[in-house]
Motif scaffolding. Structure first.
Motif, PDB file in Angstrom:
ATOM      1  N   UNK A  38      -6.710  -7.802 -25.871  1.00  0.00           N
ATOM      2  CA  UNK A  38      -6.276  -7.611 -24.490  1.00  0.00           C
ATOM      3  C   UNK A  38      -5.133  -6.595 -24.420  1.00  0.00           C
ATOM      4  N   UNK A  39      -4.212  -6.680 -25.368  1.00  0.00           N
ATOM      5  CA  UNK A  39      -3.110  -5.712 -25.424  1.00  0.00           C
ATOM      6  C   UNK A  39      -3.623  -4.315 -25.737  1.00  0.00           C
ATOM      7  N   UNK A  40      -4.623  -4.233 -26.613  1.00  0.00           N
ATOM      8  CA  UNK A  40      -5.198  -2.930 -26.945  1.00  0.00           C
ATOM      9  C   UNK A  40      -5.808  -2.283 -25.705  1.00  0.00           C
ATOM     10  N   UNK A  41      -6.469  -3.071 -24.890  1.00  0.00           N
ATOM     11  CA  UNK A  41      -7.071  -2.536 -23.657  1.00  0.00           C
ATOM     12  C   UNK A  41      -5.992  -2.008 -22.715  1.00  0.00           C
ATOM     13  N   UNK A  42      -4.880  -2.742 -22.591  1.00  0.00           N
ATOM     14  CA  UNK A  42      -3.783  -2.296 -21.728  1.00  0.00           C
ATOM     15  C   UNK A  42      -3.171  -0.997 -22.249  1.00  0.00           C
ATOM     16  N   UNK A  43      -2.986  -0.901 -23.555  1.00  0.00           N
ATOM     17  CA  UNK A  43      -2.397   0.312 -24.138  1.00  0.00           C
ATOM     18  C   UNK A  43      -3.311   1.520 -23.961  1.00  0.00           C
TER      19      UNK A  43
END
Length: 822
Positions: free
Chosen positions: A122-127
């Motif tokens: 999920x963090x990778x998608x935001x970044x």
């Protein structure tokens, strides 16, 4: 209007089940200007992504990190903690975009650690989204132990940001640090998400892994700053210092300035079981493994159908208990169906994988007769599913294809799922921090939400049902012990295998590490070299494999004898009790019997449906050392904390027949004795106290001590961040070493996890909560809500509620200065 309709439907649906309702008012947001070091292009990109302003806590966190100061940020779900942690790095990359200013291999890098793979994705998608909006071209690598070799190789050589978990940091990055040298040389920021998750043995191991990371970063001349993101904790500064080690320049930000909608919190109790109809249990298709208390509740309901509160002497408030109630997971399924049927979108949290499946099945069964078209809009989400299955479920919930999802705590963490109306928590999740994280999954982005706690039939849940104000008190302190020798010793072996240990490392790993290094050297596991102590590579084991980051999570596989298919698994610590030879084991409603057993597997065959087994254990405790001065609030009463050795043997089992779990016979077993060195708190009473309390009879004294032991275990989780299954206990009318009546409460983990120590430090609070629960429980003889334990090795035999209540009241009053013995 939809939320009000959902609330109205709940109130009508549960006239007798709704115990308490409280509205937490909406909170107005407080904003801060963009820092002047955030460039126009980055600001415009974030604005295009819907981020026009920063909340004050975000700006404060980002400014501290930009200045090179460590931060622990504690705030609620959906309060923008991620952007607060990433903004300084994004801004620097924007400032340096296009400039060839990096030495080869020293490009600034970031390490992000999360407890779950889903959160890292999920963090990778935001970044990726922020990077694209700002034109930064960041190389982002979500990587873990299951990632292909080429992904790991690319992450080592070319990733700007590596998103992973503590396990991969330990087993891959630190173990293979020379391969990761390009990444480690540039390490400028370490983000530790959901930092409150790290407690007990897991917390101790992660803290020591982070110390090893600091050590290697220093070796490669990197000076990263640390951003710890957490739900609210009682001790953020102490928790951060315990995780990172001493000597850090830490800023604590514990004011949540984000906007929040109103939250309506409901406390809900399941309906009473119709004990006259034992078959009603089977009609719900609930296996006993779906809830640790289910089998006991069933037994208690059937054998005590007319349970009452007794006379006014035993029950001063005149309350009468109607009997045991259905499990929280069954009621959670009913509520899930009710809300889905009324158009709600929600998450339901269960304490176990089996519970997750049961909730979804109960909800679908309910909908099958009310609105069959909605059955497909309810699903389960848990570990054990394929990664692509879990990702599809997350996507379907985000997009509204699914209305209701039952899950374990994996979805409690910060995965970005907005637009939910409600959450249902089936039984107390262990800590207030965890409960508020779950409640925070509803009403995100400033919207209102509903949070429902469905209480179970156990002492802690029942206490909260009768004292709901306790739920709204400040959250608990996070507890773990980095100097536990069973945790520290293997971690030091890993550190010595990575780089030689020397005297300067004592300040990093703690004073206890000097003694343990010396012992490891004497044992020949560490050898002296010019640079310091190194791991002896001739030893036939890997030090990294010796570390159990999440505790001793050994599993015994349950295998169907005829087909050789795996039925399920049981933790090694419980296997002797539930998978001994001839044990009846219920899994997902199917009854099995153990036909053969070794250390790692248990073979099972179909078992008799109307029989059950109950193990009997023999436990002894030896006191090894006292680690704190005794506490003696009154002459004749003494409290202690120290290291102990627990020896446990499953000696026999009782055969029981349904309905009613009627005793049939006892069969002897030849099981091995298990030894556990751990830490514990214990108290002793001398003869004058026993006489004062009129506990001279052996049965009365033993029953009172046993009842107090169970009750103290049941309520310690409200003081320390633990679960009753993390603890053990033993009560004796005469202990071999003390020579006195003695009650032990101990950590169920090798070396101890810090839980019993925290209880020792908070004795008045612990005793107050425990006495109140036992005293206010309306039963006369004792029940699962006060002194019965689902894990009692003696089948809850020899318990005296009245004696236990009097003893707890006396112990509490000694701290209040009111008691004398005449």
């Amino acid at each position: 209007m939809r939320l009000q309709n959902l609330l109205a439907s709940l109130r009508a649906f549960g006239t007798d089940q709704l115990l308490y309702e409280k509205v937490l008012p909406a909170r107005r947001a407080s904003f801060a200007p963009w820092p002047d070091w955030v460039g126009e292009e980055l600001r415009a990109g974030l604005s295009a992504g819907g981020i026009d302003r920063l909340w004050e806590h975000q700006a404060s966190c980002a400014n501290a990190l930009y200045r090179g100061q460590d931060v622990i940020l504690t705030s609620g779900t959906g309060s923008g903690k991620s952007l607060a942690a990433w903004l300084s790095f994004l801004a620097r990359r924007a400032q340096e975009k296009g400039a060839d200013t990096y030495l080869e291999g020293a490009r600034p890098t970031v390490l992000y650690l999360a407890p779950t793979k889903a959160l890292a994705r999920d963090q990778a998608a935001a970044l990726h989204r922020w990077s694209g909006l700002a034109g930064l071209d960041l190389q982002v690598a979500p990587v873990d132990g299951d990632s292909p070799g080429e992904v790991k190789k690319w992450a080592r050589a070319g990733a700007d940001i590596v998103l992973t978990n503590p396990d991969f940091l330990h087993f891959a990055i630190l173990r293979g640090h020379e391969l990761w040298r390009p990444f480690l040389r540039g390490l400028s920021l370490v983000v530790i998400d959901e930092a409150h998750y790290y407690r007990g043995v897991l917390g101790a191991n992660v803290a020591l892994v982070l110390r090893r990371l600091r050590r290697l970063a220093d070796h490669y001349h990197a000076q990263p700053v640390f951003a710890l993101l957490s739900a609210t904790t009682a001790n953020p500064a102490a928790h951060a210092a315990n995780l990172l080690g001493q000597g850090r320049n830490l800023k604590v930000i514990d004011q949540d300035t984000s906007g929040s909608g109103a939250h309506t919190v409901l406390i809900w109790r399941p309906p009473v079981i119709d004990a006259s109809d034992p078959a009603s249990w089977d009609s719900q298709n609930l296996g006993e493994e779906s809830d640790p208390l289910l089998g006991q509740a069933k037994d208690f309901a059937v054998t005590n159908p007319q349970l009452s509160g007794g006379d006014d002497t035993d029950n001063p408030e005149g309350k009468h208990d109607e009997g045991s109630r259905y499990p929280a997971i069954w009621e959670g399924g009913r509520l899930l169906a009710q809300l889905v049927n009324n158009g709600g979108r929600l998450l339901t949290f269960a304490p176990s994988r089996q519970g997750v499946e049961t909730i979804a099945q109960v909800a679908r069964d309910q909908l099958s007769t009310r609105n069959p078209a909605l059955m497909s809009r309810v699903a389960a989400y848990r570990g054990g599913y394929l990664p692509e299955e879990r990702r599809q479920l997350e996507k379907d919930l985000r997009e509204g294809i699914l209305q209701g999802l039952s899950a374990t705590s994996a979805l409690e963490l910060g995965i970005d799922i907005s637009g939910l109306d409600a959450t249902i928590t089936c039984s107390w999740p262990g800590t207030r921090a965890s409960f508020w994280q779950q409640v925070g999954r509803s009403g995100r982005a400033g919207q209102d939400g509903i949070g429902i706690l469905v209480v179970s039939d156990n002492p802690l849940d029942d206490f909260l049902a009768n004292h709901p104000e306790e739920i709204f008190r400040p959250v608990e302190a996070i507890v773990f012990d980095t100097e536990n020798p069973f945790v520290l010793a293997p971690q030091l072996l890993c550190a010595a295998a990575e780089l030689p240990l020397n005297s300067e490392d004592v300040s990093l790993f703690g004073e206890e590490s000097a003694q343990i290094m010396s012992e490891l050297h004497q044992q020949g596991l560490l050898v002296e070299r010019p640079a310091g102590l190194c791991f002896d590579i001739t030893k036939p084991f890997s030090p990294w494999e010796a570390v159990k980051i999440r505790g001793d999570l050994g599993q015994v596989q349950i295998i169907e004898a005829e087909s050789a298919q795996v039925v399920g698994t049981v933790d090694s610590s419980r296997a002797d009790s539930v998978l001994h030879p001839d044990a009846i084991y219920v899994h997902q409603g199917r009854v099995w019997q153990v036909s053969a057993r070794d250390e790692d597997t248990a073979q099972v065959v179909p078992g008799p449906k109307m029989l059950r087994t109950r193990p009997n254990t023999d436990t002894s405790i030896s006191i090894l050392s006292e680690e704190a001065p005794p506490v003696t609030p009154l002459q004749g009463v003494s409290w202690h904390y120290g290291r102990i050795e627990v020896q446990t043997t499953v000696t026999s089992f009782d055969l029981l027949r349904l309905p009613g779990h009627v005793y049939q016979a006892t069969f002897q077993l030849d099981c091995p004795t298990r030894t556990l060195q751990t830490t514990g708190t214990w108290f002793t009473l001398d003869e004058s106290i026993v006489k004062h309390l009129q506990l001279n009879e052996e049965q009365l004294l033993g029953g009172g001590l046993h009842a107090a032991e169970h009750a103290l275990i049941g309520l310690l989780p409200l003081v320390a961040t633990c679960d009753r299954w993390d603890l053990g206990g033993l009560s004796l009318t005469q202990h071999l070493q003390t020579g006195l009546p003695t009650v032990f409460i101990y950590d169920g983990t090798a070396g101890g996890a810090g839980f019993s120590r925290h209880g020792f430090r908070e004795l008045p609070t612990w005793l107050d909560l425990t006495y109140r629960q036992v005293n206010e429980c309306p039963c006369k003889e004792g029940c699962p809500r006060c002194i019965h334990s689902p894990k009692c090795g003696n089948g809850n035999e020899m318990l005296s509620k009245s004696a236990g209540r009097d003893l707890l009241e006396f112990l509490l009053d000694t701290f209040k200065g009111r008691k004398t013995t005449g």
